[in-house]
Design an enzyme around this catalytic site. Sequence first.
Site, PDB file in Angstrom:
ATOM      1  N   SER A 141       2.206   6.588  -3.759  1.00 25.71           N
ATOM      2  CA  SER A 141       3.542   6.752  -4.401  1.00 25.71           C
ATOM      3  C   SER A 141       3.421   8.116  -5.207  1.00 25.71           C
ATOM      4  O   SER A 141       3.299   9.225  -4.692  1.00 25.71           O
ATOM      5  CB  SER A 141       4.022   5.840  -5.474  1.00 25.71           C
ATOM      6  OG  SER A 141       5.277   5.778  -5.709  1.00 25.71           O
ATOM      7  N   ASP A 165       2.101   6.291   1.168  1.00 29.17           N
ATOM      8  CA  ASP A 165       3.664   6.342   1.079  1.00 29.17           C
ATOM      9  C   ASP A 165       3.951   7.104  -0.145  1.00 29.17           C
ATOM     10  O   ASP A 165       4.650   6.631  -1.186  1.00 29.17           O
ATOM     11  CB  ASP A 165       4.086   4.648   0.804  1.00 29.17           C
ATOM     12  CG  ASP A 165       5.418   4.429   1.263  1.00 29.17           C
ATOM     13  OD1 ASP A 165       5.664   5.144   2.677  1.00 29.17           O
ATOM     14  OD2 ASP A 165       6.155   3.611   0.966  1.00 29.17           O
ATOM     15  N   HIS A 233       6.603  -0.658   0.124  1.00 24.23           N
ATOM     16  CA  HIS A 233       5.866   0.359  -0.630  1.00 24.23           C
ATOM     17  C   HIS A 233       4.392   0.389  -0.958  1.00 24.23           C
ATOM     18  O   HIS A 233       3.644   0.962  -0.883  1.00 24.23           O
ATOM     19  CB  HIS A 233       6.598   0.882  -1.808  1.00 24.23           C
ATOM     20  CG  HIS A 233       6.513   2.109  -2.286  1.00 24.23           C
ATOM     21  ND1 HIS A 233       6.406   3.411  -1.743  1.00 24.23           N
ATOM     22  CD2 HIS A 233       6.135   2.525  -3.636  1.00 24.23           C
ATOM     23  CE1 HIS A 233       6.185   4.432  -2.409  1.00 24.23           C
ATOM     24  NE2 HIS A 233       6.022   4.134  -3.606  1.00 24.23           N
TER      25      HIS A 233
END
Length: 301
Positions: A141, A165, A233
């Site tokens: 992230s 991601d 995610h």
Amino acid sequence: MWNSLDFRYWRCVLKRTTMCPDPDIKFFLYTSDSRPGKQVDLRSHSSLRYAGWDPGKKNVIVIHGFNGTESKTPMSFIRQGYTSRGDYNVFTVDWEPLTKFPCYLSALSNTRLVAQCSAQLYSHLTEHGALAKNTHCVGHSLGAHICGMMSNHLSSKQYKIIGLDPARPLIDRYSSSEFRLTRDDAHFVQVIHTNAGALGEEAQVGHVDFCVNGGSYQPGCTGHRLRQARCSHFQSACYFAATISEERQHLGIPCSTSCPKRGRSLGLRPGPSVPMGEDTPDNASGTYCVTIRRSMDCPFS
């Protein structure tokens, strides 16, 4: 005045300093012989040795994302995968006080300081004999963008970055290449997409990008839409962790560059398959589609 003070609003912390080390950014070293991890103090020349660093092993720097911590899932799965192999020194970056929910805006700003201090960790390793080719950064992230931003503070390009991601909100519209992960940040950049177009970036970010199960929402994630997005995610970290310690590879098939895949067509193309994750060849390029069974999902809460 702003350079010496932090702005605290409710539970949010907005760093105004550019000084490293910083008390809210901690580094830990995990090895196959050490549990729990031992904190590394970059101000001490002997800290690495006392923490158990083995200069003969490879090194990985693992950085969590928004509302995360180095000690909990899904980052702990990555750490455990590497330590179980026995051939890695595993460094984790903990910036939890600077990225707590709901403080996304301040967390975005704080990534600059975290990247600067993490680059000092990288330099500390190379100064003590670590080889760049044997040292890579894995970020989830916002942590993926921090891995990329570390390059702003290094005289030589990193060898490899793995972005799990990479975060999308606001970054896709307002961040320049200097403040996000791009393929220019390392000689080889691999990206794994599991929530592209929502919480994760949708464009081709790295030299090689993997779209897992279409790249958008993962089949094991249920509940309302935001919960599905958060779960999907996080799955990028879990899928990658599985490639570190498992003998069975997750193969990607060449496909069209758009991610996420929409509709039933994946846009498959001819060409050899490429393993995703730890065993991805450093000369791989393009976009690949990977199918992973729901049983491979990790717990989400």
